[in-house]
Scaffold this active site. Structure first.
Site: not given
Ligand code: GLU
Length: 472
Positions: A238-242
Site C-alpha cells: 500500500s501507499k505507506r510502503h512507498g
C-alpha cells in the site's frame, strides 16, 4: 493447438500500481511466449469511481512499460447491448429469474440468516415463481443448491467451493445495469479469452464465474490466481510502503525493462537467474513457474536490477530516457553524441537515472562550484605547480585521447616528482567540483579543451586568491 488469448482488464479507479502491472505483464508475456493474443479491456462499469484520468494513466503506464495489446481497448460501458442479450439468454434458458423482493425483504432475509448463524443470503423466494420483468425487478442467477464447484487453478491447485454457500446472486440490477461477475464472464466469453491470470483477491469470484460459464454453455478458460505483492512487513502493498504507481518509478529514474524484470521475478522464477532482457523473458516465461507464495516488494533489489539494466544498455539508448531528468535540473541536451559519451562514463556507477543525472551535472555546467571540503583538501598551494604545468601542456596539445593524456600526466609527474594521485585529485576537483567522479582521463577526453582549460584556470585562480588572503 488453440491460440492462447489472455487479457488485462483494469478498473480505471486510480493509477496502475505495481501489483496490477505485474498481472498485466504475466498475461502479456504468456501471450507473447505462446504467439498468442493479448487483449486490453477497461472495466469501467463502476461509473462513480471510474475516471478518464485513470484510463489515461493506465495507458501511459502500459506504454511506458512496453506492454502492447493486440485487441482493444474495449470499454465495458460501451457493451451494454451485449450484456442485455446475455441476461436474456440466461432468463430464457431458465438459468436466471426476475426477483421482485423489496430491499426491506432482502434485508430481513439477511438478518434472519445471520440470526441463525448462517451467511447473509437470498432465501430463494422468487426462484420458482416465474416472475416477469418489472421496473423494480432484479435478475438473479439460479445457482445450484448443492454440490461443489471446483476451481482448477494452474497456480494454486484445485480449490473447492460448496454451492450452498453461493446464493442466487444478482446479475442485473433493477435499473438494468449488469453486475461485475456477470460482465466479466460475458466479456471473457465474447473476447475468446482462454487463459486468465489474475490476482488471488479475485479467487472468491471464480466459482460464481464458473457457474455462469456453464449456464451459458461455454468452455472454461484456464484460471491461475497469482499471490499478491506484499510490502517488506508482509502486509499487502500500500501507499505507506512507498510509491505504488508504475509511473512514479519512471519518475524516480527506473528503466521500464528493469521494472518489468523485477516485477516478473517477484512471482516467477527460472532457476536462479535474476537478470533478464525483455526478449529473454518472452522466451522463458511459463505459467508453471509462477510461485505460490507472495512476492515481497524490495526497493533495494529493484535498484540493483535497475543498475544492471543501466549497465547493460547501449549508452545511446539512454539519452532519451535521461533527457527529462537533465531538463529538470536546467540542462538542455543539444548534442546527443556528447551525452552518449557522458552516459558511458556513468553507467557503471548509477543505480537510477536520477543518480545519473546528478552525477552528469558537471559535464554540462558552465561554472563549476567546488564542494567546500573538496576544495579545502585539494585546492591548496601544493597543487599550483602541477595544475599550471598541466595547463601549459594541455594548451599546446590538441590530442585529448586517453593515451596522450597518460603521457601528459606522466610528464607532470616527472617534472614535479609527485605521484599521480596528488595530481589527479586537484584536477578532479577543478573539473567536477567533487572528489569522486569517473576516471580523470575519461572526463578530460569528454570535456575537451574548451571546458578543461578554463576550469583548471579557475582552480588556479581560486588557490592564488586563497594564498593572497592567508599571506595578506
Ligand atoms: N477489473 C478487475 C481489477 O481491476 C480485474 C478482474 C479480472 O481480472 O477478472 O481488479
Amino acid at each position: 493447438m488453440e491460440k492462447i488469448i489472455t487479457r488485462f482488464p483494469p478498473s480505471p479507479t486510480g493509477y496502475l500500481h505495481v501489483g496490477g502491472a505485474r498481472t498485466a505483464i504475466f498475461n502479456w508475456l504468456y501471450a507473447r511466449h505462446m504467439n498468442g493474443k493479448f487483449v486490453l479491456r477497461i472495466e469501467d462499469t463502476d461509473i462513480q469511481r471510474s475516471t478518464q484520468a485513470s484510463v489515461d494513466a493506465i495507458f501511459e503506464a502500459l506504454q511506458w512499460l512496453g506492454i502492447d495489446w493486440d485487441e482493444g481497448p474495449y470499454f465495458q460501458t460501451q457493451r451494454f447491448e451485449i450484456y442485455r442479450e446475455y441476461i436474456q439468454k440466461l432468463v430464457d434458458s431458465g438459468h436466471a429469474y426476475y426477483c421482485t423482493c423489496s430491499p426491506e425483504q432482502i434485508d430481513a432475509m439477511r438478518q434472519a440468516a445471520m440470526a441463525s448463524g448462517d451467511k447473509p443470503r437470498y432465501d430463494g423466494t422468487c426462484r420458482e415463481m416465474g416472475r416477469i420483468k418489472t421496473t423494480q425487478a432484479v435478475v438473479r442467477f439460479k445457482a445450484p443448491l448443492s454440490g461443489t464447484t471446483v476451481v482448477e487453478d494452474v497456480i494454486k491447485g484445485n480449490i473447492v467451493f460448496k454451492n450452498d454457500e453461493l446464493d442466487d446472486f444478482v446479475i442485473c440490477r433493477s435499473d438494468g445495469t449488469p453486475t461485475y461477475n456477470f460482465v466479466v464472464v460475458v466479456d471473457d466469453i465474447t473476447m475468446n479469452i482462454n487463459t486468465i491470470i489474475r490476482g488471488d483477491d479475485h479467487v472468491m469470484n471464480t466459482p460464481k464465474q464458473i457457474l455462469l460459464y456453464r449456464a451459458l454453455g461455454s468452455p472454461l478458460p484456464t484460471f491461475g490466481h497469482v499471490p499478491m505483492v506484499l510490502g517488506n512487513d508482509r502486509a499487502r502493498l500500500s501507499k505507506r510502503h512507498g510509491a505504488m504507481s508504475v509511473t512514479a518509478y519512471r519518475d524516480m529514474g527506473y528503466l521500464p525493462d528493469a521494472l518489468l524484470n523485477y516485477l516478473v521475478r517477484l512471482g516467477w522464477s527460472h532457476g536462479d537467474q535474476e537478470f533478464f532482457t525483455r526478449e529473454e523473458l518472452i522466451n522463458a516465461f511459463d505459467i508453471e513457474h509462477i510461485g505460490r507464495s507472495a512476492g515481497i516488494f524490495d526497493i533495494e533489489k529493484l535498484q540493483a536490477i535497475n543498475a544492471d539494466h543501466i549497465q547493460a544498455s547501449a549508452a545511446s539508448d539512454l539519452v532519451d530516457p535521461l533527457w527529462p531528468f537533465l531538463k529538470d535540473r536546467g540542462i538542455e541536451i543539444e548534442d546527443g553524441d556528447y551525452t552518449t559519451n557522458v552516459i558511458q562514463t556513468l553507467q557503471p556507477r548509477s543505480k537510477t537515472l536520477t543518480d545519473m543525472a546528478d552525477a552528469a551535472m558537471f559535464y554540462y555546467l558552465e561554472d563549476i562550484i567546488f564542494e567546500e571540503k573538496a576544495a579545502r583538501k585539494f585546492l591548496k598551494a601544493a597543487a599550483l605547480e602541477p595544475l599550471r604545468l598541466l595547463v601549459d601542456k594541455l594548451e599546446s596539445s590538441t590530442d585529448y585521447s586517453e593515451k596522450n593524456l597518460e603521457g601528459v600526466f606522466k610528464a607532470v609527474m616527472d617534472e614535479t616528482g609527485l605521484k599521480l594521485g596528488k595530481i589527479a585529485q586537484p584536477v578532479r576537483v577543478a573539473l567536477t567540483g567533487k572528489t569522486a567522479s569517473p576516471g580523470i582521463f575519461e572526463i578530460i577526453t569528454i570535456l575537451g579543451p574548451e571546458r578543461v582549460i578554463p576550469r583548471l584556470g579557475k582552480a588556479i585562480q581560486f588557490i592564488e586568491a586563497n594564498l593572497d588572503k592567508s599571506s595578506g
